[in-house]
Write a protein that holds these residues in place. Structure first.
Motif, PDB file in Angstrom:
ATOM      1  N   VAL A 162       5.650  47.995   3.110  1.00 39.10           N
ATOM      2  CA  VAL A 162       6.049  49.156   2.323  1.00 39.10           C
ATOM      3  C   VAL A 162       7.552  49.150   2.040  1.00 39.10           C
ATOM      4  O   VAL A 162       8.362  48.975   2.948  1.00 39.10           O
ATOM      5  CB  VAL A 162       5.655  50.458   3.036  1.00 39.10           C
ATOM      6  N   CYS A 163       7.899  49.291   0.774  1.00 35.99           N
ATOM      7  CA  CYS A 163       9.312  49.377   0.376  1.00 35.99           C
ATOM      8  C   CYS A 163       9.499  50.628  -0.481  1.00 35.99           C
ATOM      9  O   CYS A 163       8.568  51.070  -1.149  1.00 35.99           O
ATOM     10  CB  CYS A 163       9.721  48.192  -0.491  1.00 35.99           C
ATOM     11  N   LYS A 164      10.689  51.171  -0.455  1.00 36.68           N
ATOM     12  CA  LYS A 164      11.012  52.258  -1.371  1.00 36.68           C
ATOM     13  C   LYS A 164      12.453  52.114  -1.826  1.00 36.68           C
ATOM     14  O   LYS A 164      13.378  52.072  -1.011  1.00 36.68           O
ATOM     15  CB  LYS A 164      10.818  53.610  -0.684  1.00 36.68           C
ATOM     16  N   ASN A 165      12.610  52.041  -3.138  1.00 36.13           N
ATOM     17  CA  ASN A 165      13.966  51.960  -3.683  1.00 36.13           C
ATOM     18  C   ASN A 165      14.285  53.236  -4.430  1.00 36.13           C
ATOM     19  O   ASN A 165      13.452  53.747  -5.174  1.00 36.13           O
ATOM     20  CB  ASN A 165      14.083  50.798  -4.666  1.00 36.13           C
ATOM     21  N   PHE A 166      15.475  53.749  -4.221  1.00 37.98           N
ATOM     22  CA  PHE A 166      15.977  54.832  -5.072  1.00 37.98           C
ATOM     23  C   PHE A 166      17.108  54.219  -5.875  1.00 37.98           C
ATOM     24  O   PHE A 166      18.211  54.049  -5.357  1.00 37.98           O
ATOM     25  CB  PHE A 166      16.485  56.000  -4.236  1.00 37.98           C
ATOM     26  N   GLN A 187      17.991  50.769  -1.240  1.00 38.07           N
ATOM     27  CA  GLN A 187      16.697  50.535  -0.630  1.00 38.07           C
ATOM     28  C   GLN A 187      16.589  51.412   0.614  1.00 38.07           C
ATOM     29  O   GLN A 187      17.235  51.174   1.624  1.00 38.07           O
ATOM     30  CB  GLN A 187      16.543  49.061  -0.259  1.00 38.07           C
ATOM     31  N   ALA A 188      15.766  52.466   0.519  1.00 38.75           N
ATOM     32  CA  ALA A 188      15.659  53.409   1.629  1.00 38.75           C
ATOM     33  C   ALA A 188      14.717  52.881   2.694  1.00 38.75           C
ATOM     34  O   ALA A 188      14.936  53.074   3.885  1.00 38.75           O
ATOM     35  CB  ALA A 188      15.169  54.767   1.126  1.00 38.75           C
ATOM     36  N   VAL A 189      13.639  52.233   2.243  1.00 38.03           N
ATOM     37  CA  VAL A 189      12.677  51.661   3.194  1.00 38.03           C
ATOM     38  C   VAL A 189      12.456  50.221   2.764  1.00 38.03           C
ATOM     39  O   VAL A 189      12.168  49.940   1.607  1.00 38.03           O
ATOM     40  CB  VAL A 189      11.347  52.435   3.163  1.00 38.03           C
ATOM     41  N   ALA A 190      12.630  49.286   3.710  1.00 38.40           N
ATOM     42  CA  ALA A 190      12.597  47.878   3.366  1.00 38.40           C
ATOM     43  C   ALA A 190      11.492  47.166   4.131  1.00 38.40           C
ATOM     44  O   ALA A 190      11.635  46.900   5.314  1.00 38.40           O
ATOM     45  CB  ALA A 190      13.951  47.232   3.641  1.00 38.40           C
ATOM     46  N   ASP A 191      10.403  46.889   3.441  1.00 35.47           N
ATOM     47  CA  ASP A 191       9.368  46.009   3.958  1.00 35.47           C
ATOM     48  C   ASP A 191       8.921  46.390   5.367  1.00 35.47           C
ATOM     49  O   ASP A 191       9.157  45.670   6.325  1.00 35.47           O
ATOM     50  CB  ASP A 191       9.893  44.563   3.929  1.00 35.47           C
ATOM     51  N   PRO A 226       5.367  54.367  -2.883  1.00 39.02           N
ATOM     52  CA  PRO A 226       6.100  53.178  -2.451  1.00 39.02           C
ATOM     53  C   PRO A 226       6.446  52.314  -3.666  1.00 39.02           C
ATOM     54  O   PRO A 226       5.681  52.259  -4.628  1.00 39.02           O
ATOM     55  CB  PRO A 226       5.105  52.448  -1.547  1.00 39.02           C
ATOM     56  N   SER A 227       7.612  51.666  -3.617  1.00 42.60           N
ATOM     57  CA  SER A 227       7.975  50.750  -4.700  1.00 42.60           C
ATOM     58  C   SER A 227       7.147  49.479  -4.590  1.00 42.60           C
ATOM     59  O   SER A 227       6.895  48.801  -5.573  1.00 42.60           O
ATOM     60  CB  SER A 227       9.460  50.400  -4.629  1.00 42.60           C
ATOM     61  N   ARG A 239      -1.817  45.632  -6.378  1.00 42.85           N
ATOM     62  CA  ARG A 239      -1.651  46.979  -5.826  1.00 42.85           C
ATOM     63  C   ARG A 239      -0.589  47.785  -6.573  1.00 42.85           C
ATOM     64  O   ARG A 239      -0.640  48.992  -6.615  1.00 42.85           O
ATOM     65  CB  ARG A 239      -1.241  46.891  -4.359  1.00 42.85           C
ATOM     66  N   LEU A 240       0.348  47.040  -7.117  1.00 47.43           N
ATOM     67  CA  LEU A 240       1.427  47.759  -7.785  1.00 47.43           C
ATOM     68  C   LEU A 240       0.956  48.435  -9.068  1.00 47.43           C
ATOM     69  O   LEU A 240       1.385  49.517  -9.396  1.00 47.43           O
ATOM     70  CB  LEU A 240       2.559  46.791  -8.115  1.00 47.43           C
ATOM     71  N   LEU A 241       0.035  47.741  -9.796  1.00 48.52           N
ATOM     72  CA  LEU A 241      -0.293  48.219 -11.133  1.00 48.52           C
ATOM     73  C   LEU A 241      -0.836  49.650 -11.200  1.00 48.52           C
ATOM     74  O   LEU A 241      -0.301  50.456 -11.949  1.00 48.52           O
ATOM     75  CB  LEU A 241      -1.256  47.228 -11.811  1.00 48.52           C
TER      76      LEU A 241
END
Lengths: 369, 304, 286
Positions: free
Chosen positions: A14-18, A22-26, A60-61, B7-9
């Motif tokens: 799980v990653c999340k970019n703002f 990168q707030a949450v990295a893999d 999640p990104s 999964r992204l799509l």
């Protein structure tokens, strides 16, 4: 898809970019059913973002989240069987306790009698059977806490998320609520995911703890593992109290490392689990205050360990500390027992300090890693 | 890798849908504001601007020009009335400040917590009563057969009925009364936020009452003073009822001139020009006030 | 010691000043109200005894307000206008609150200032600009297409629009302020508990805003009811109460029936004021 052994919650990559941040990295992990799982990290480490992704408030990104083995990426928050206790609880002030708890049941169209029964049942389980007709502002801090949990538990969630719910309480109540939360979790036998920046909350309540820093998990393990066998410098420094020095490795012999701190003290230690250091490496050394033995030094005594002088005593009953200034100038915190007898250390006294090599852990300094 | 892409799509798809929904709701929410401002504020003012630039050169014959504005400056009576309105409005603003400041200070700093709320509510009472009734009350008090005249005769201070109405003083009193609470509310809320310790520290450091007032209290209350004064000035300059009722037919208030042009003389072109002049003038004074005090319009209005 | 007694004298003087101020505040209101009960055809001293004729009298010269057709009609028009204005303004105010607090509207600050602007435009000018605009449209349509749109001529619709043009700012400010204080996690919590978006709005957000909406509605109602400056230019044959009363006052020679109306209105406002205080002091305000 759903297998009987599927973990209650699983994140994979799980990653999340703002924007560029990168707030949450893999992040990947699994939580088996019925676990009290804590995510421990300093503020701004991304733990709230991770929790909001699990609840569905953020997407999640990259990566995927599974609840009971089923991906929830396209499930909106109101359809996920993941309930959340908010930092400030977010109880609805325009409704009384009963209506607050019944809210979720009404949303799924449960009939009246069933609602009344279920609400009363959950109120009994949180040991507040008679507060149904109270207004929210008539409850004490601890009661609000339990109602917020009851409001979620009445929906029988697969996972209950708790976002630092104890943060707003005063110290005494917080201590009591720690125990209570643990008991509630045992009683409901539901997976709790607890977010906190307070290491003592995480250590006391959890079956497993993930230490998070800078959007990544540094280590996942039982509280004992984190405390006694930290795998990174961050974990060693963040979980529990530690003396921390920077230094350079001067020699290695088997599993033992000799290093010299910046102040010039020469210490023997062991490298942290899974890390390797070589002569000349910059390292950080961690020694917990309770593992340091302090003895009064008399002139005739043969010198063992490090000699120093007590700079200050910080009296706090059973948790008292001595601040010892070593001959090299480094300052060491040592746990001491102050009984009030003549044997107590006093400021200004010459002492010598020693510890077992296995309790002095070193990690390659951050810049090198 | 392939796995992740799959999964992204769908996620991306729902993001798009979400975004469309947001845009739609933004447009829907924006519509009322847009309609209101464009149809009721913007276009009417543009229309009035155009109208004010139309010169009447014959029956049903017009051409564009500044004649309506020029007429204003050439006809001394008009700009005299404007100047008079401005001077009295300023006077009313200053009086409202002088009368209102001690009241606000008492409510915010001297009164006990229980009387404070009651007094504040009391100050708001006139807000709930219409301008018209307030002016009517003053008429009954001030006129020849009015209460004050009666009391003066009864106590022997006057031997014959006294007419207190239909003069500038009556207009000023009535206006101060009308706008008072718009001065007191922002002042009280500003003073209320002031830490008592600041005043005590002022005394403690050796200041006497006057220097503490001048150096500590007034500078602190400045935002409240500015917002109160601006609101009061605008309300006064734009008022119609009070000057007309208390000052009589010839009270010469600028809004009255506008009314005359519009309704009595049916000269809309010149009325529109006068309206604009009033708008420019009050905006100008407000602008100066804001510039001098370094405040912004939204904070000022929000405070009241 | 000297200083202390000086302070005491100062405080006494200050208290007297406050007392005088409050007398100044209520004197005209009392004067406007009390003569409603004077058994005389002039609203002035001397006091000739108590009567309720100015409310209930059925014949001239003591025609009471409840039998005065024109006053009652004015009251009715004012009521209709005020209800329309407050309903419209609360609706637009609520939309604006969501627009300014929740949406990602570009140039939000600019639009916020634009929204505040109508409150600082003198009411007289709002009145004449809307009159000019509406008449221009009506005339153009009439001349070019022969369509006669009656509502664009001075009358109730224009009065409602004219008052709405600045009352909407007041309601927007009140409701926006309340929405700003709203803890958005409350919505997330409801959403998390399984509510749909519409249900969250209906069961959480709007109930939270309700006190502010009611209070804003009451303020809008009163401001509209009392408005004179804007109304003056837009009024047609259906005069609301303020205009009717003004006409009688300006003509002079008024009878205490105007005092009776004033008394009635003050009582009405008082009741509304109490209601709005009670709604705002609700449990969610904590």
């Amino acid at each position: 898809m759903t297998t009987p052994t599927a973990p209650d919650l699983k994140c994979s990559g799980v990653c999340k970019n703002f924007g560029p941040v990168q707030a949450v990295a893999d992040i990947s992990f699994e939580i088996p059913s019925g676990t009290f799982f804590s995510i421990l990290g300093p503020s701004g480490c991304g733990k709230t973002t991770l929790m909001r992704m699990i609840a569905g408030f953020e997407e999640p990104s990259a990566g995927d989240i599974f609840i009971k083995g089923r991906s929830v990426l396209n499930v909106p928050p109101n359809r996920r069987n993941v309930k959340m206790v908010f930092q400030h609880l977010a109880l609805f002030p325009m409704m009384n306790v009963f209506e607050n708890i019944a809210y979720g049941l009404r949303c799924i169209g449960t009939d009246r009698d069933e609602i009344a029964r279920k609400v009363q049942d959950v109120l009994n389980r949180v040991a507040l059977p008679d507060v149904g007709e109270r207004e929210i502002h008539q409850l004490s801090g601890g009661q609000k806490q339990r109602i917020a949990i009851a409001r979620c538990m009445v929906l029988d969630p697969d996972v209950l998320l708790l976002d630092e719910p104890l943060g707003a309480l005063d110290l005494k109540l917080r201590e009591a609520m720690k125990i209570e939360l643990k008991l509630l979790q045992n009683q409901f036998d539901t997976t709790f995911v607890y977010i906190t920046h307070d290491q003592s909350e995480a250590l006391v309540m959890s079956d497993r703890v993930a230490v998070m820093n800078d959007g990544r998990f540094e280590q996942i393990g039982t509280p004992q593992e984190l405390y006694h066998r930290p795998q990174t410098a961050f974990v060693a420094g963040f979980v529990g109290d530690s003396n921390r020095w920077s230094g350079k490795v001067t020699g290695t012999r088997g599993a033992e490392v000799t290093l010299e701190t910046e102040g010039g003290t020469v210490v023997r230690s062991r490298p942290g689990d899974g890390t390797k250091v070589a002569t000349g490496d910059a390292v950080e050394l961690f020694v917990r205050p309770e593992f340091i033995e302090l003895v009064h030094r008399t002139p005739r005594q043969k010198r063992t360990g490090l000699s120093g002088k007590v700079d200050n005593l910080l009296f706090n009953g059973a948790n008292s500390r001595a601040l010892v200034r070593l001959a090299t100038g480094d300052l060491v915190e040592v746990d001491v027992t102050l009984t009030g007898g003549t044997d107590d250390v006093k400021p200004g006294e010459e002492v010598s300090l020693s510890w077992s090599t296995k309790n002095a852990v070193c990690f390659p300094a951050r810049a090198a890693s | 890798m392939v796995n992740q892409e799959r999964r992204l799509l769908p996620g991306a798809g729902s993001v798009m849908k979400h975004r469309d929904a947001r845009r739609l709701s933004l447009i829907l929410l924006f519509m009322p504001l847009a309609l209101w401002i464009v149809l009721l504020i913007l276009l009417p003012h543009i229309g009035m601007g155009i109208l004010s630039l139309r010169e009447k050169i014959g029956p049903r014959q017009y051409e564009f020009g500044l004649a309506n504005y020029i007429a204003f400056f050439q006809e001394p009576i008009y700009w005299h009335i404007m100047a008079r309105t401005a001077v009295i409005s300023l006077l009313v603003t200053v009086l409202a400040l002088i009368v209102g400041f001690p009241v606000s200070y008492y409510i915010a700093k001297i009164a006990g917590p229980r009387t404070r709320g009651a007094m504040f509510m009391f100050c708001l009472i006139p807000l709930w009563v219409s301008d018209l009734i307030r002016a009517f009350g003053w008429i009954l008090l001030l006129r020849e057969t009015g209460v004050i005249s009666g009391i003066l005769q009864w106590t022997g201070l006057a031997s014959a009925p006294v007419e207190l109405l239909y003069n500038d003083a009556a207009v000023v009193v009535g206006l101060v009364y009308t706008v008072m609470l718009f001065m007191i509310v922002p002042l009280t809320s500003t003073l209320d936020g002031m830490d008592d310790a600041m005043i005590e520290a002022g005394y403690n450091l050796g200041g006497n009452g006057l220097t503490v007032l001048r150096r500590i209290i007034i500078p602190y209350a400045m935002p409240g003073i500015v917002s109160g004064s601006i609101i009061v000035f605008m309300l006064t300059a734009g008022s119609y009822l009070t000057p007309v009722l208390l000052g009589g037919k010839y009270s010469s208030w600028f809004t009255q001139t506008i009314y005359d042009q519009f309704i009595t003389r049916y000269n809309w072109e010149s009325g529109a020009a006068f309206g604009f002049l009033l708008l420019f003038f009050t905006s100008f004074v407000v602008w100066i006030g804001l510039k001098l005090s370094g405040q912004s319009l939204s904070s000022t209005v929000a405070r009241s | 010691m000297a200083r202390r007694s000086g302070n005491q004298a100062f405080l006494l003087g200050y208290r007297l000043y406050m007392a005088a101020f409050f007398i100044f505040l209520v004197a005209p209101l009392i004067a406007a109200g009390i003569f409603a009960f004077n058994d005389s055809v002039f609203p002035s001293l001397p006091w000739k005894g108590f009567t309720l004729d100015w409310f209930f009298g059925t014949s001239e010269p003591k025609l009471g307000m409840f039998h005065d057709r024109r006053l009652l009609q004015g009251l009715y028009y004012s009521f209709v206008i005020a209800l329309s204005v407050s309903a419209l303004s609360v609706f637009v105010g609520t939309c604006n609150a969501f627009l300014f607090v929740r949406s990602n509207l570009p140039a939000k600050n600019f639009f916020y200032i634009i929204m505040v602007l109508p409150l600082v435009i003198p009411g007289v000018i709002l009145g004449i600009s809307i009159l000019v605009f509406a008449s221009t449209i009506a005339n153009t349509l009439d001349d070019s297409y022969g369509i006669d749109l009656d509502f664009l001529r001075p009358g109730i619709v224009l009065v409602v629009l004219g008052q709405f043009s600045f009352v909407a700012t007041i309601t927007s400010l009140v409701i926006t302020a309340r929405l700003r204080k709203f803890d958005e996690t409350m919505e997330e919590a409801a959403y998390n508990l399984g509510a749909s978006r519409a249900r969250v709005l209906r069961s959480i957000t709007l109930p939270y805003l309700r006190p502010a909406m009611i209070a804003a509605g009451i303020v809008a109602f009163l401001v509209s009811f009392e408005n004179f400056n804007t109304t003056l230019f837009l009024v047609g044959s259906e005069s609301p109460l303020t205009i009717t009363m003004f006409d009688r006052m300006a003509k002079g020679g008024s009878t205490p029936v105007l005092n009776a109306v004033s008394f009635f209105l003050m009582m009405g406002s008082g009741v509304l004021a109490i209601i709005s205080i009670l709604v705002q002091r609700d449990r969610t305000a904590r």
